[in-house]
Scaffold this motif. Sequence first.
Motif, mmCIF file in Angstrom:
data_model
loop_
_atom_site.group_PDB
_atom_site.id
_atom_site.type_symbol
_atom_site.label_atom_id
_atom_site.label_comp_id
_atom_site.label_asym_id
_atom_site.label_seq_id
_atom_site.Cartn_x
_atom_site.Cartn_y
_atom_site.Cartn_z
ATOM 1 N N HIS A 134 3.145 -2.078 -6.031
ATOM 2 C CA HIS A 134 2.751 -3.475 -6.303
ATOM 3 C C HIS A 134 3.737 -4.200 -7.208
ATOM 4 N N GLY B 39 -14.600 -10.301 -6.492
ATOM 5 C CA GLY B 39 -15.152 -10.250 -5.125
ATOM 6 C C GLY B 39 -16.607 -9.849 -5.009
ATOM 7 N N GLU C 212 -19.091 -11.093 -3.342
ATOM 8 C CA GLU C 212 -19.314 -12.150 -2.352
ATOM 9 C C GLU C 212 -20.715 -12.154 -1.734
ATOM 10 N N ASP D 253 0.866 -1.190 0.000
ATOM 11 C CA ASP D 253 0.000 0.000 0.000
ATOM 12 C C ASP D 253 0.897 1.232 0.000
ATOM 13 N N PRO E 194 -8.512 1.079 -4.682
ATOM 14 C CA PRO E 194 -9.626 1.857 -5.264
ATOM 15 C C PRO E 194 -10.012 1.357 -6.659
ATOM 16 N N HIS F 202 -19.087 -8.468 6.312
ATOM 17 C CA HIS F 202 -19.986 -8.929 5.254
ATOM 18 C C HIS F 202 -20.682 -10.236 5.616
ATOM 19 N N HIS G 27 -22.813 -5.710 -6.977
ATOM 20 C CA HIS G 27 -23.156 -6.844 -6.103
ATOM 21 C C HIS G 27 -24.580 -7.334 -6.388
ATOM 22 N N HIS H 106 -7.955 -0.838 -10.308
ATOM 23 C CA HIS H 106 -8.037 -2.293 -10.523
ATOM 24 C C HIS H 106 -7.440 -2.701 -11.866
HETATM 25 N N1 LIG Z 1 -16.665 -6.792 -1.652
HETATM 26 C C1 LIG Z 1 -17.138 -5.858 -0.866
HETATM 27 O O1 LIG Z 1 -18.176 -6.015 -0.272
HETATM 28 C C2 LIG Z 1 -16.362 -4.591 -0.704
HETATM 29 C C3 LIG Z 1 -16.548 -3.772 0.417
HETATM 30 C C4 LIG Z 1 -15.767 -2.604 0.511
HETATM 31 C C5 LIG Z 1 -14.878 -2.272 -0.494
HETATM 32 N N2 LIG Z 1 -14.752 -3.092 -1.565
HETATM 33 C C6 LIG Z 1 -13.823 -2.761 -2.651
HETATM 34 O O2 LIG Z 1 -12.495 -2.853 -2.146
HETATM 35 C C7 LIG Z 1 -11.670 -1.893 -2.785
HETATM 36 C C8 LIG Z 1 -10.998 -1.032 -1.739
HETATM 37 O O3 LIG Z 1 -11.988 -0.315 -1.039
HETATM 38 P P1 LIG Z 1 -11.731 0.186 0.442
HETATM 39 O O4 LIG Z 1 -13.066 0.421 1.008
HETATM 40 O O5 LIG Z 1 -10.824 -0.734 1.170
HETATM 41 O O6 LIG Z 1 -11.006 1.573 0.157
HETATM 42 P P2 LIG Z 1 -9.929 2.331 1.100
HETATM 43 O O7 LIG Z 1 -9.736 3.683 0.521
HETATM 44 O O8 LIG Z 1 -10.353 2.194 2.518
HETATM 45 O O9 LIG Z 1 -8.620 1.452 0.916
HETATM 46 C C9 LIG Z 1 -7.968 1.344 -0.317
HETATM 47 C C10 LIG Z 1 -6.487 1.193 -0.058
HETATM 48 O O10 LIG Z 1 -5.829 0.950 -1.315
HETATM 49 C C11 LIG Z 1 -4.605 1.672 -1.276
HETATM 50 N N3 LIG Z 1 -4.057 1.845 -2.627
HETATM 51 C C12 LIG Z 1 -4.307 2.837 -3.526
HETATM 52 N N4 LIG Z 1 -3.586 2.637 -4.660
HETATM 53 C C13 LIG Z 1 -2.871 1.493 -4.467
HETATM 54 C C14 LIG Z 1 -1.942 0.780 -5.247
HETATM 55 N N5 LIG Z 1 -1.616 1.187 -6.464
HETATM 56 N N6 LIG Z 1 -1.370 -0.325 -4.731
HETATM 57 C C15 LIG Z 1 -1.707 -0.759 -3.493
HETATM 58 N N7 LIG Z 1 -2.587 -0.121 -2.685
HETATM 59 C C16 LIG Z 1 -3.172 0.992 -3.172
HETATM 60 C C17 LIG Z 1 -4.972 2.984 -0.594
HETATM 61 O O11 LIG Z 1 -3.821 3.679 -0.162
HETATM 62 C C18 LIG Z 1 -5.857 2.481 0.529
HETATM 63 O O12 LIG Z 1 -5.112 2.163 1.684
HETATM 64 C C19 LIG Z 1 -12.578 -1.113 -3.740
HETATM 65 O O13 LIG Z 1 -12.504 -1.655 -5.026
HETATM 66 C C20 LIG Z 1 -13.961 -1.334 -3.174
HETATM 67 O O14 LIG Z 1 -14.987 -1.236 -4.151
HETATM 68 C C21 LIG Z 1 -15.451 -4.235 -1.674
#
Ligand SMILES: NC(=O)c1ccc[n+]([C@@H]2O[C@H](COP(=O)([O-])OP(=O)(O)OC[C@H]3O[C@@H](n4cnc5c(N)ncnc54)[C@H](O)[C@@H]3O)[C@@H](O)[C@H]2O)c1
Length: 346
Positions: A47, A115, A117, A22, A64, A292, A175, A68
């Motif tokens: 990464h 994901g 889920e 991160d 974010p 979740h 979802h 992706h």
């Molecule tokens: N499946 C679900 O139910 C669910 C729930 C919440 C979030 N999400 C998904 O998870 C992902 C993250 O969301 P979040 O809520 O954790 O956001 P967040 O902002 O809380 O966390 C995202 C993290 O990614 C880091 N980041 C940014 N660019 C990066 C990179 N190039 N390499 C590595 N890390 C990097 C950021 O610094 C941050 O710490 C999103 O795609 C969101 O849609 C899914």
Amino acid sequence: MGLEHIRNLVVMPDVQIVGVCDPHTPSLEKARRVLNRMEGVRYFANHLEMLGHCDADVVVIATPNHTHFHIAKDVLNCGKHILIEKPLCITVSECLELQQIEATSSVEDRVVWVGLEYRYMAPTARVRQEIDKGAIGKVRMITIREHRYPFLEKVDDWNRFNANTGGTLVEKCCHFFDLMCVLAKSSPVSVMASGSQDVNHLAETYGGRTPDILDNAYVIVNFENGVRGMLDLCMFAEASKNEQEICVVGDKGKIEALISESVVRIGKRKNGYGTFQDFPIELEKDVVQGFHHGASFVEHRQMQEAIRNGRKADIGLIEGLISVAIGQAAHMSIDQGRLVLISEVL
Ligand SMILES: NC(=O)c1ccc[n+]([C@@H]2O[C@H](COP(=O)([O-])OP(=O)(O)OC[C@H]3O[C@@H](n4cnc5c(N)ncnc54)[C@H](O)[C@@H]3O)[C@@H](O)[C@H]2O)c1
């Protein structure tokens, strides 16, 4: 979400976390604290550096939405199995490009898992089982209501703008569109939607810009087999009991999953007017609940099993693409005030 994955993975048998990446130091520190100085874990800010230095079998992408696509391309090119958070990407064209990369890859039996889920939430899973057993006959209508709190704050406020999220109906609602497809057992044909940003984030500014994300919508989805789906989304409705209510009606009855109450309600028409039965649904003992309702833990367990047995992902690039396509079509429908065919966005 990355922390939720870590909390699931540390309790799974035969799994070792070997690297965390991160660029935001406070996030990396949080991960370090959750892992509690676990041996063998290396920490990175980039990464590519992590991919170059960690001998991992699987990479979980929980960054974010707008990041992706390019991260997934790098991971696909490294040949690793991937669990990529929803939405797969923020546009259909990005999803298609990932599909193309995977289709031409020489890596065999690789699992690429998206994901989505919510399929694995215990009440949702029970609804699927009951439908398969014929409890409500032939499915005709699926209504999914999400009445919840506004979007939470995220690192660097990335989720306040459509350009980063793909739009609320892609970001969050993929979802529910995935769930509709699974429950309908069919493919979407057209989408009609109405929605706007009426209440949330209107007083916020980021770099002089006000967020542009919609906070309420109705979305109707028509499926190939004639099933109709409808999403009722409201993100200023937290003063309520169930964050999600999933309701499926067939020609012989009706089944509902009340997610926060963890109850499945089944009514059979043959038993007469006003009759129904409530079934409290409990998590299996070894499932980590997380944020979740245990679904992300079950997702990891299913993915591990798929990798070990050379099985394909339950929720792969195609399912990820379709769920984004419905969201994108819904946004187009709102913007243009008309019914949109899925073939227009795919
Ligand atoms: N499946 C679900 O139910 C669910 C729930 C919440 C979030 N999400 C998904 O998870 C992902 C993250 O969301 P979040 O809520 O954790 O956001 P967040 O902002 O809380 O966390 C995202 C993290 O990614 C880091 N980041 C940014 N660019 C990066 C990179 N190039 N390499 C590595 N890390 C990097 C950021 O610094 C941050 O710490 C999103 O795609 C969101 O849609 C899914």
